[in-house]
Design an enzyme around this catalytic site. Structure first.
Site, PDB file in Angstrom:
ATOM      1  N   HIS A   1      28.787  36.180  44.360  1.00 56.67           N
ATOM      2  CA  HIS A   1      30.006  36.566  43.398  1.00 56.67           C
ATOM      3  C   HIS A   1      29.598  37.264  42.135  1.00 56.67           C
ATOM      4  CE1 HIS A   1      31.434  33.717  41.135  1.00 56.67           C
ATOM      5  NE2 HIS A   1      30.694  32.768  41.557  1.00 56.67           N
ATOM      6  N   CYS A   2      30.643  38.686  41.414  1.00 53.89           N
ATOM      7  CA  CYS A   2      30.213  38.886  40.290  1.00 53.89           C
ATOM      8  C   CYS A   2      31.889  39.101  39.422  1.00 53.89           C
ATOM      9  CB  CYS A   2      30.108  39.872  40.045  1.00 53.89           C
ATOM     10  SG  CYS A   2      31.288  41.692  40.608  1.00 53.89           S
ATOM     11  N   VAL A   3      31.843  38.975  38.401  1.00 52.61           N
ATOM     12  CA  VAL A   3      33.285  38.651  38.310  1.00 52.61           C
ATOM     13  C   VAL A   3      35.080  39.032  38.652  1.00 52.61           C
ATOM     14  CG1 VAL A   3      34.547  39.222  36.157  1.00 52.61           C
ATOM     15  CG2 VAL A   3      31.830  39.057  35.499  1.00 52.61           C
TER      16      VAL A   3
ATOM     17  N   ARG B   1      34.157  40.552  42.094  1.00 53.91           N
ATOM     18  CA  ARG B   1      33.894  40.325  43.481  1.00 53.91           C
ATOM     19  C   ARG B   1      33.606  39.489  44.088  1.00 53.91           C
ATOM     20  NH1 ARG B   1      30.886  45.770  42.087  1.00 53.91           N
ATOM     21  NH2 ARG B   1      31.198  45.008  40.329  1.00 53.91           N
TER      22      ARG B   1
END
Length: 472
Positions: free
Chosen positions: A26-28, A30
């Protein structure tokens, strides 16, 4: 039970089950999935999960937009699914198995510039502020700039160039470092390589192009011109990848007990030599050709057509990831001609996407749940971050996305038709006007008005006329 337990179970089911997940991270905002078979993901059902703001596929990854609570959702998903999470870098490597050669090249380019974006944005803001206080004649009946009547602001203007120069003039250092970091090689060698491209003892390549005679390293049987590649992108990229690949190959053949001595020496010295004899001149020529073609296209009799096509198509480029190429072209244009006519159109595209979202806020003013998503997305668009708006709102309904593309195209034509140039790449959206050269600010302002009004008006019109561009 976590508040996301049921939704995580639904996502696992709709994504095709545990056996369809090759990797997840995951990122910030998504969840990033690498799926064994993208066709098994039921996109419509996934979008109907309450916490899901939208989905899209990019760079070989199926991405699910969750929002600010993505880390909590991710942890619950990993716990329920039993799928081992991986880092973003590992997910990207895994995703490349699903990419074409062109997609892999674009992915690499994006990963090079991503760590540099904060510095480039800061540099753009600083140069924009220097624009305002040093180049715009605001005082004494429009005859003097702030720096001409105030020693304090003159000192601020002079001081800020220290940071601007460090970011843009010495950009090759950041590029070669970023490549070594991305490739998993020795980062300090990447930094040293970059410094050898911008050393003060080297004559700037622009001075050489202007007719200045470069000093030489004289080896008796041959001479090498002492030319620097300050602010150059492509020479740094070529040199950085050469160093990284050479180091990787040497580590495979050099015995471990002498590796620390031989590998850095045999990697760095030949690369620096190649950089100043082959890679630098070739990269300089490639960059000059690219910038010349783009600039000629935008300033020709058909520049309006180029602007319309780019303005209309930039948002779809973001979806594919191809927009990462524009940063390199922008920086090349700035170094070659002292400004870029591409960046203003990107800032206008940001504004256009945000304006379409504001229209959706207006149309759904009684829908509190919709407004909770739309208003932050529109604000982020106006500050240069379009992803929440595009994937969470505009692509979901289609017609706002098209309205924004049309508005962006018209705004781009106004910008290019007026000869607008930006001094630097900076913050997108509305603050982008700070990067515009002072003599072009009014024209850019008119383009901004178009980027606000046209998408808003078209979105409302499409809605009222029930023109949604979707199958009934």
């Amino acid at each position: 039970m976590s508040k996301f337990s049921n939704e995580a179970k639904e996502l696992l089911e709709f994504i095709g089950g545990k056996e369809n997940v090759a990797a997840v991270s995951h990122c910030v905002t998504r969840m990033r999935f690498v799926l064994n078979d993208d066709a098994k993901a039921d996109v419509d059902k996934i979008k109907n999960i309450k916490s899901v703001k939208g989905t899209f596929t990019q760079a070989g990854q199926f991405q699910v937009i969750i929002g600010n609570e993505v880390s909590t959702f991710y942890n619950e998903f990993v716990k329920i699914s039993g799928v081992d999470g991986v880092s973003k870098d590992e997910a990207k490597k895994s995703a490349r198995q699903n990419m074409s050669l062109l997609q892999r090249m674009i992915s690499h380019l994006g990963e090079i510039f991503a760590p540099l974006i904060p510095a480039i944005v800061v540099g753009g803001l600083i140069l924009g502020f220097r624009n305002v206080i040093g180049d715009i004649k605001l005082l004494q009946d429009g005859t003097k700039a702030l720096t001409e009547v105030s020693q304090f602001w003159a000192g601020v203007h002079h001081f800020l160039w220290l940071i601007g120069e460090a970011i843009f003039f010495f950009l090759p250092v950041g590029i070669t470092w970023s490549i070594s970091k991305k490739m998993g090689t020795t980062q300090i060698l990447g930094i040293v390589l970059g410094l050898t491209l911008v050393s003060p003892q080297l004559l700037n390549a622009y001075a050489v192009a202007g007719g200045a005679e470069a000093p030489v390293w004289d080896f008796g049987f041959t001479q090498i011109k002492m030319i620097g590649y300050q602010a150059q992108v492509i020479p740094a990229i070529l040199a950085g990848f050469t160093l990284a690949n050479l180091e990787i190959r040497l580590k495979k053949i050099v015995p471990g007990y002498i590796s620390m001595i031989l590998v850095p020496f045999l990697s760095l010295v030949p690369t620096v030599l190649l950089a100043h004899t082959v890679l630098g001149p070739i990269g300089w020529k490639i960059g000059s050709v690219i910038s010349s073609v783009v600039y000629a296209g935008l300033t020709s009799a058909f520049g309006w057509l180029f602007a319309a096509v780019f303005g209309f198509g930039y948002a779809p480029l973001v979806i594919t990831g191809l927009h990462h190429m524009t940063t390199a072209i922008d920086l090349q244009l700035i170094s070659e001609i002292g400004g870029t006519n591409l960046w203003p159109m990107i800032a206008l595209s940001n504004i256009a996407q945000g304006s379409a979202v504001w229209a959706m806020v207006y149309l759904n003013k009684n829908d509190e749940e919709e407004k909770q998503v739309s208003i932050p997305a529109a604000i982020s668009c106006y500050l240069g971050v379009t992803e929440p708006a595009m994937f969470g709102i505009n692509l979901k309904y289609v017609y706002p996305f098209l309205a924004a593309m049309i508005g962006s195209a018209i705004a781009g034509v106004i910008s290019v038709g007026g000869g607008v140039l930006a001094n630097s790449v900076g913050v997108g959206g509305i603050p982008g006007i700070l990067s515009i050269q002072p003599q072009h600010m009014f024209t850019f302002f008119l383009a901004m008005v178009a980027a606000v009004g046209i998408p808003f008006g078209l979105t409302v019109f499409f809605n009222k006329k029930n023109i949604t561009f979707t199958k009934k």
